[in-house]
Write a protein that holds these residues in place. Structure first.
Motif, PDB file in Angstrom:
ATOM      1  N   SER A  23       0.859  -1.181   0.000  1.00 46.60           N
ATOM      2  CA  SER A  23       0.000   0.000   0.000  1.00 46.60           C
ATOM      3  C   SER A  23       0.900   1.238   0.000  1.00 46.60           C
ATOM      4  O   SER A  23       2.108   1.144   0.257  1.00 46.60           O
ATOM      5  CB  SER A  23      -0.891   0.012   1.246  1.00 46.60           C
ATOM      6  N   PHE A  24       0.314   2.395  -0.242  1.00 50.05           N
ATOM      7  CA  PHE A  24       1.126   3.599  -0.220  1.00 50.05           C
ATOM      8  C   PHE A  24       1.666   3.854   1.182  1.00 50.05           C
ATOM      9  O   PHE A  24       2.792   4.301   1.350  1.00 50.05           O
ATOM     10  CB  PHE A  24       0.350   4.818  -0.734  1.00 50.05           C
ATOM     11  N   ASP A  25       0.863   3.529   2.202  1.00 48.98           N
ATOM     12  CA  ASP A  25       1.334   3.658   3.583  1.00 48.98           C
ATOM     13  C   ASP A  25       2.551   2.773   3.832  1.00 48.98           C
ATOM     14  O   ASP A  25       3.493   3.180   4.508  1.00 48.98           O
ATOM     15  CB  ASP A  25       0.229   3.303   4.567  1.00 48.98           C
ATOM     16  N   ASP A  26       2.534   1.551   3.296  1.00 49.38           N
ATOM     17  CA  ASP A  26       3.682   0.648   3.436  1.00 49.38           C
ATOM     18  C   ASP A  26       4.928   1.255   2.808  1.00 49.38           C
ATOM     19  O   ASP A  26       6.018   1.174   3.374  1.00 49.38           O
ATOM     20  CB  ASP A  26       3.410  -0.708   2.763  1.00 49.38           C
ATOM     21  N   ILE A  27       4.756   1.847   1.645  1.00 47.35           N
ATOM     22  CA  ILE A  27       5.890   2.459   0.948  1.00 47.35           C
ATOM     23  C   ILE A  27       6.436   3.633   1.757  1.00 47.35           C
ATOM     24  O   ILE A  27       7.647   3.801   1.879  1.00 47.35           O
ATOM     25  CB  ILE A  27       5.477   2.887  -0.477  1.00 47.35           C
ATOM     26  N   GLN A  28       5.542   4.408   2.348  1.00 45.31           N
ATOM     27  CA  GLN A  28       5.997   5.525   3.185  1.00 45.31           C
ATOM     28  C   GLN A  28       6.790   5.013   4.387  1.00 45.31           C
ATOM     29  O   GLN A  28       7.839   5.552   4.711  1.00 45.31           O
ATOM     30  CB  GLN A  28       4.808   6.348   3.680  1.00 45.31           C
ATOM     31  N   ILE A  29       6.289   3.977   5.034  1.00 44.61           N
ATOM     32  CA  ILE A  29       6.961   3.441   6.226  1.00 44.61           C
ATOM     33  C   ILE A  29       8.295   2.794   5.855  1.00 44.61           C
ATOM     34  O   ILE A  29       9.312   3.040   6.497  1.00 44.61           O
ATOM     35  CB  ILE A  29       6.047   2.443   6.957  1.00 44.61           C
ATOM     36  N   ASP A  30       8.284   1.959   4.819  1.00 47.26           N
ATOM     37  CA  ASP A  30       9.484   1.207   4.447  1.00 47.26           C
ATOM     38  C   ASP A  30      10.572   2.062   3.808  1.00 47.26           C
ATOM     39  O   ASP A  30      11.755   1.849   4.062  1.00 47.26           O
ATOM     40  CB  ASP A  30       9.133   0.060   3.487  1.00 47.26           C
ATOM     41  N   MET A  31      10.170   3.007   2.963  1.00 48.95           N
ATOM     42  CA  MET A  31      11.150   3.780   2.197  1.00 48.95           C
ATOM     43  C   MET A  31      11.286   5.225   2.648  1.00 48.95           C
ATOM     44  O   MET A  31      12.207   5.916   2.227  1.00 48.95           O
ATOM     45  CB  MET A  31      10.782   3.752   0.714  1.00 48.95           C
ATOM     46  N   GLY A  32      10.322   5.708   3.420  1.00 51.69           N
ATOM     47  CA  GLY A  32      10.364   7.092   3.870  1.00 51.69           C
ATOM     48  C   GLY A  32       9.869   8.094   2.850  1.00 51.69           C
ATOM     49  O   GLY A  32      10.032   9.298   3.033  1.00 51.69           O
ATOM     50  N   VAL A  33       9.236   7.610   1.791  1.00 54.23           N
ATOM     51  CA  VAL A  33       8.735   8.491   0.728  1.00 54.23           C
ATOM     52  C   VAL A  33       7.661   9.422   1.295  1.00 54.23           C
ATOM     53  O   VAL A  33       6.777   8.993   2.024  1.00 54.23           O
ATOM     54  CB  VAL A  33       8.148   7.643  -0.425  1.00 54.23           C
ATOM     55  N   ALA A  34       7.755  10.674   0.967  1.00 57.02           N
ATOM     56  CA  ALA A  34       6.777  11.700   1.352  1.00 57.02           C
ATOM     57  C   ALA A  34       6.633  11.833   2.866  1.00 57.02           C
ATOM     58  O   ALA A  34       5.561  12.128   3.369  1.00 57.02           O
ATOM     59  CB  ALA A  34       5.421  11.432   0.699  1.00 57.02           C
ATOM     60  N   THR A  35       7.714  11.608   3.592  1.00 60.74           N
ATOM     61  CA  THR A  35       7.660  11.754   5.052  1.00 60.74           C
ATOM     62  C   THR A  35       8.517  12.901   5.566  1.00 60.74           C
ATOM     63  O   THR A  35       8.474  13.211   6.744  1.00 60.74           O
ATOM     64  CB  THR A  35       8.125  10.458   5.757  1.00 60.74           C
ATOM     65  N   GLN A  36       9.279  13.532   4.682  1.00 58.94           N
ATOM     66  CA  GLN A  36      10.142  14.614   5.144  1.00 58.94           C
ATOM     67  C   GLN A  36       9.580  15.953   4.671  1.00 58.94           C
ATOM     68  O   GLN A  36       8.866  16.590   5.403  1.00 58.94           O
ATOM     69  CB  GLN A  36      11.579  14.413   4.674  1.00 58.94           C
ATOM     70  N   CYS A  37       9.863  16.361   3.455  1.00 64.47           N
ATOM     71  CA  CYS A  37       9.364  17.658   2.989  1.00 64.47           C
ATOM     72  C   CYS A  37       7.984  17.555   2.336  1.00 64.47           C
ATOM     73  O   CYS A  37       7.260  18.523   2.258  1.00 64.47           O
ATOM     74  CB  CYS A  37      10.363  18.317   2.043  1.00 64.47           C
ATOM     75  N   GLY A  38       7.641  16.360   1.827  1.00 58.77           N
ATOM     76  CA  GLY A  38       6.316  16.139   1.247  1.00 58.77           C
ATOM     77  C   GLY A  38       6.138  16.542  -0.205  1.00 58.77           C
ATOM     78  O   GLY A  38       5.076  16.344  -0.779  1.00 58.77           O
ATOM     79  N   GLN A  39       7.171  17.113  -0.827  1.00 62.44           N
ATOM     80  CA  GLN A  39       7.051  17.586  -2.200  1.00 62.44           C
ATOM     81  C   GLN A  39       6.848  16.448  -3.202  1.00 62.44           C
ATOM     82  O   GLN A  39       6.332  16.661  -4.288  1.00 62.44           O
ATOM     83  CB  GLN A  39       8.286  18.400  -2.593  1.00 62.44           C
ATOM     84  N   CYS A  40       7.239  15.233  -2.848  1.00 59.01           N
ATOM     85  CA  CYS A  40       7.186  14.112  -3.783  1.00 59.01           C
ATOM     86  C   CYS A  40       5.892  13.311  -3.701  1.00 59.01           C
ATOM     87  O   CYS A  40       5.685  12.393  -4.492  1.00 59.01           O
ATOM     88  CB  CYS A  40       8.361  13.170  -3.537  1.00 59.01           C
ATOM     89  N   GLU A  41       5.040  13.643  -2.759  1.00 60.35           N
ATOM     90  CA  GLU A  41       3.872  12.782  -2.513  1.00 60.35           C
ATOM     91  C   GLU A  41       3.006  12.572  -3.748  1.00 60.35           C
ATOM     92  O   GLU A  41       2.625  11.445  -4.062  1.00 60.35           O
ATOM     93  CB  GLU A  41       3.017  13.318  -1.376  1.00 60.35           C
ATOM     94  N   SER A  42       2.693  13.602  -4.484  1.00 63.78           N
ATOM     95  CA  SER A  42       1.815  13.440  -5.649  1.00 63.78           C
ATOM     96  C   SER A  42       2.476  12.582  -6.724  1.00 63.78           C
ATOM     97  O   SER A  42       1.828  11.723  -7.322  1.00 63.78           O
ATOM     98  CB  SER A  42       1.375  14.790  -6.215  1.00 63.78           C
ATOM     99  N   SER A  43       3.764  12.771  -6.950  1.00 68.62           N
ATOM    100  CA  SER A  43       4.475  11.959  -7.947  1.00 68.62           C
ATOM    101  C   SER A  43       4.591  10.516  -7.489  1.00 68.62           C
ATOM    102  O   SER A  43       4.412   9.584  -8.281  1.00 68.62           O
ATOM    103  CB  SER A  43       5.873  12.524  -8.197  1.00 68.62           C
ATOM    104  N   ALA A  44       4.907  10.319  -6.225  1.00 67.86           N
ATOM    105  CA  ALA A  44       5.031   8.960  -5.686  1.00 67.86           C
ATOM    106  C   ALA A  44       3.698   8.233  -5.744  1.00 67.86           C
ATOM    107  O   ALA A  44       3.626   7.057  -6.117  1.00 67.86           O
ATOM    108  CB  ALA A  44       5.557   9.015  -4.262  1.00 67.86           C
ATOM    109  N   ARG A  45       2.619   8.922  -5.402  1.00 70.01           N
ATOM    110  CA  ARG A  45       1.282   8.305  -5.475  1.00 70.01           C
ATOM    111  C   ARG A  45       0.913   7.962  -6.917  1.00 70.01           C
ATOM    112  O   ARG A  45       0.284   6.949  -7.178  1.00 70.01           O
ATOM    113  CB  ARG A  45       0.225   9.223  -4.871  1.00 70.01           C
ATOM    114  N   ALA A  46       1.308   8.808  -7.850  1.00 71.40           N
ATOM    115  CA  ALA A  46       1.010   8.545  -9.264  1.00 71.40           C
ATOM    116  C   ALA A  46       1.717   7.272  -9.732  1.00 71.40           C
ATOM    117  O   ALA A  46       1.103   6.433 -10.414  1.00 71.40           O
ATOM    118  CB  ALA A  46       1.419   9.735 -10.129  1.00 71.40           C
ATOM    119  N   VAL A  47       2.977   7.102  -9.366  1.00 66.72           N
ATOM    120  CA  VAL A  47       3.712   5.882  -9.731  1.00 66.72           C
ATOM    121  C   VAL A  47       3.051   4.680  -9.080  1.00 66.72           C
ATOM    122  O   VAL A  47       2.814   3.654  -9.718  1.00 66.72           O
ATOM    123  CB  VAL A  47       5.199   5.982  -9.310  1.00 66.72           C
ATOM    124  N   TRP A  48       2.722   4.807  -7.789  1.00 69.13           N
ATOM    125  CA  TRP A  48       2.084   3.707  -7.052  1.00 69.13           C
ATOM    126  C   TRP A  48       0.746   3.322  -7.707  1.00 69.13           C
ATOM    127  O   TRP A  48       0.472   2.137  -7.903  1.00 69.13           O
ATOM    128  CB  TRP A  48       1.873   4.130  -5.597  1.00 69.13           C
TER     129      TRP A  48
END
Length: 70
Positions: A23-48
Motif C-alpha cells: 500500500s502507499f502507507d507501506d511504501i511511506q513506512i518502508d522507504m520514507g517516501v513523502a515523510t520529510q518535505c512532502g514535495q514528492c507525494e503526488s508523484s510517488a502516489r502517481a507511480v504507485w
C-alpha cells in the motif's frame, strides 16, 4: 528517475513495491517516501497508482479446442 530527493527513492523502487502489493502507507513506512518535505507525494502516489496490482490489466482468455465430432 528519483521521485523522493530527501530519501533518494526512485520510481523503480516504488513501482516494484506497488507490484508486490504494498500500500502507499507501506511504501511511506518502508522507504520514507513523502515523510520529510512532502514535495514528492503526488508523484510517488502517481507511480504507485499506475503499478498497483488492482489496476485493470488485459485479460487473455484461453481458447480450448472443440471436441472432435464422434
Amino acid at each position: 528517475m528519483i521521485v523522493c530527493v530527501c530519501r533518494r527513492v526512485n520510481d523503480k523502487a516504488i513501482a516494484q513495491a506497488a507490484r508486490c502489493g504494498a500500500s502507499f502507507d507501506d511504501i511511506q513506512i518502508d522507504m520514507g517516501v513523502a515523510t520529510q518535505c512532502g514535495q514528492c507525494e503526488s508523484s510517488a502516489r502517481a507511480v504507485w497508482m499506475q503499478c498497483r496490482p488492482s489496476q485493470p490489466t488485459a485479460h487473455l482468455q484461453l481458447q480450448t479446442e472443440a471436441p472432435a465430432p464422434a
